[in-house]
Write an enzyme that holds these catalytic residues in place. Structure first.
Site, PDB file in Angstrom:
ATOM      1  N   SER A 166      64.822 -23.579  18.342  1.00  0.00           N
ATOM      2  CA  SER A 166      64.990 -22.575  19.379  1.00  0.00           C
ATOM      3  C   SER A 166      65.278 -23.217  20.744  1.00  0.00           C
ATOM      4  CB  SER A 166      63.744 -21.682  19.421  1.00  0.00           C
ATOM      5  OG  SER A 166      64.008 -20.476  20.069  1.00  0.00           O
ATOM      6  N   ASP A 377      69.240 -15.422  11.125  1.00  0.00           N
ATOM      7  CA  ASP A 377      68.811 -15.484  12.534  1.00  0.00           C
ATOM      8  C   ASP A 377      69.736 -14.632  13.390  1.00  0.00           C
ATOM      9  OD1 ASP A 377      67.475 -16.158  14.819  1.00  0.00           O
ATOM     10  OD2 ASP A 377      68.173 -18.239  14.878  1.00  0.00           O
ATOM     11  N   HIS A 438      65.166 -17.349  11.851  1.00  0.00           N
ATOM     12  CA  HIS A 438      65.054 -18.311  12.952  1.00  0.00           C
ATOM     13  C   HIS A 438      64.170 -19.502  12.583  1.00  0.00           C
ATOM     14  CE1 HIS A 438      65.445 -19.382  17.174  1.00  0.00           C
ATOM     15  NE2 HIS A 438      64.128 -19.467  17.309  1.00  0.00           N
TER      16      HIS A 438
END
Length: 465
Positions: A166, A377, A438
């Site tokens: 991230s 994601d 994610h």
């Protein structure tokens, strides 16, 4: 004034040395068997960064293929690698302190760092000491690596792979460049194995532009919704070109609110799911305000749903209870995660800045760069990642783009389901991980572990074939 007896004067230098040693050791500790070490590094006056190192029980000593070390950098910004990455994703124990069969210790030693200062157990004594840019975070993290590596030959022998998730990807790119420079200058004794960018927020512009088309394709937005999403994304593009980064960040919050309300709260970390935490988010800008909290809440839900224990495994209670008690060196007035929102706030001006240039610099320096992305994601959508990769100025990009992909299977079982694809050219590698959102190590632990072994050339991987 205390008078020292004459017979003790010859022993004074030794006493002072011992006292200094004890003071120094108060900033670090570890397990009796030497399998774990942790501590603080004061990266700047009154700015303290916490680290936790695990030595793998699966370590294979091999001079021709040295055992690797993974430095895990969490996202947010403000997400704790010592907490989230360790207990929710890749560490030896889960959030219920049960053994994790898919721990990345099977392929490497692990180094978790609460980065930047103020994250997790890391803390600042003055609120003016939070970092305000990715570059400042890179300087602090490089300082920590110098303190850990320059005096420990055992660490120097193990190639370091900086692995990020991230927003951590922006930190990885900047600290990767910083590490290369420090090593070349002789300031840091470290062998950099590579930089790994997992579902990383490298180019916010390309991600927001991907949201409308992707959500239209998977029926979470209709044509009108996608057009409105694209309009806000294009507004962000204009703001970024004008250098209006804070305005772009506010529009980003507005865009996420729009998507939430028009998709019936699609999960930004897995577009096939609903965001269970979105029910209380009702005002414009609240998504950006609660970004770090949602990140934590999502991982907590995932961990609880995948745990064999009936316990919810509340990470806040765990880190401020049993783990803090185990570590012993965390100051009594420091609460895990207490400054995390302040970390996010301090980095607002940098939040929407791209770090493509840093990735280019790593590639040009010959550093191995690996990108991996979860198929499901949304926040760092694969099509957004593919878009920013095409903006690289690296001279191998054309050949990389034209290269063929190779299918991936778990445990090398080609009779099983396809788990992903990989494409490589020279020092750039791209993994597409199917069925993952994610948080790839959480959603697809088996293929994530295989991928790690391939990236790090772990001796454990070679011995398993």
């Amino acid at each position: 004034m205390v008078k020292i007896p004459p017979f003790l004067l010859p022993l004074l230098p030794l006493c002072l040395l011992l006292c200094f040693s004890l003071l120094h050791r108060a900033d670090a500790s570890g397990t009796v068997d030497g399998s774990e070490h942790w501590g603080y590094v004061q990266v700047r006056p009154r700015a303290h960064m916490f680290w936790w190192h695990y030595r793998s029980p699966h370590r294979i000593e091999n001079d021709s293929s040295p055992w690797p070390t993974v430095l895990w950098l969490q996202g947010g910004p403000g997400g704790s690698g010592v907490g989230f990455g360790n207990f929710f994703e890749i560490g030896p124990l889960d959030n219920n302190l049960k053994l994790r069969s898919s721990t990345w210790l099977r392929k490497a030693d692990l180094l978790f760092v609460d980065n930047p200062v103020g994250t997790g157990y890391s803390f600042v004594e003055d609120t003016g000491l939070f970092v305000t840019s990715d570059e400042e975070a890179a300087i602090d993290l490089t300082t920590l690596l110098k303190k850990l590596y320059n005096k420990h030959e055992s660490l120097q022998k193990s190639p370091l792979y900086i692995v990020a998730e991230s927003y951590g990807g922006k930190f990885a790119a900047t600290v990767g460049v910083s590490v290369v420079k420090a090593v070349k200058a002789g300031e840091l004794k470290l062998k950099l194995g590579g930089v790994v960018l997992g579902d990383s927020w490298i180019s916010p512009e390309d991600f927001v532009l991907s949201w409308g088309p992707l959500l239209l394709d998977v029926s979470r937005l209709d044509k009108n919704g996608a057009e409105n999403s694209n309009s806000l994304a294009e507004k962000i593009t204009v703001q970024l070109k004008k250098g209006l980064n804070r305005d772009a960040e506010r529009t980003w919050g507005e865009l996420e609110d729009f998507i939430a309300s028009n998709s019936n709260n699609v999960d930004f970390y897995n577009f096939l799911q609903d965001d269970d935490s979105s029910g209380s988010i009702t005002t414009v800008g609240s998504y950006e305000e609660s970004f770090a909290r949602r990140y934590s809440r999502y991982l907590s839900i995932k961990a609880a749903s995948s745990s064999s224990s009936s316990s919810s495994g509340n990470l806040h209670d765990l880190m401020n209870g049993a783990i803090k008690e185990k570590l012993k060196i965390i100051p009594k007035n420091v609460s895990w995660g207490a400054q995390s929102d302040d970390v996010f706030d301090a980095l607002r001006s940098d939040f929407m800045k791209p770090r493509i240039k840093e990735v280019d610099e790593l590639l040009s320096q010959g550093v191995n760069v690996t990108i991996y992305n979860g198929q499901l994601d949304l926040i760092c959508a694969t099509r957004g990642t593919e878009a920013w990769v095409q903006k690289l100025k690296w001279d191998g990009l054309t050949d990389f783009t034209g290269a063929n992909r190779k299918a991936l299977y778990c445990d090398g079982n080609e009779a099983g389901a396809t788990k992903g694809f990989v494409k490589s050219h020279k020092n750039l590698h791209f993994y597409w991980i199917l069925g993952a959102g994610h948080f790839v190590p959480v959603d697809q632990p088996c293929i994530a572990l295989k991928m790690l072994g391939d990236i790090t050339h772990s001796p454990a991987t070679a011995s398993s074939h």
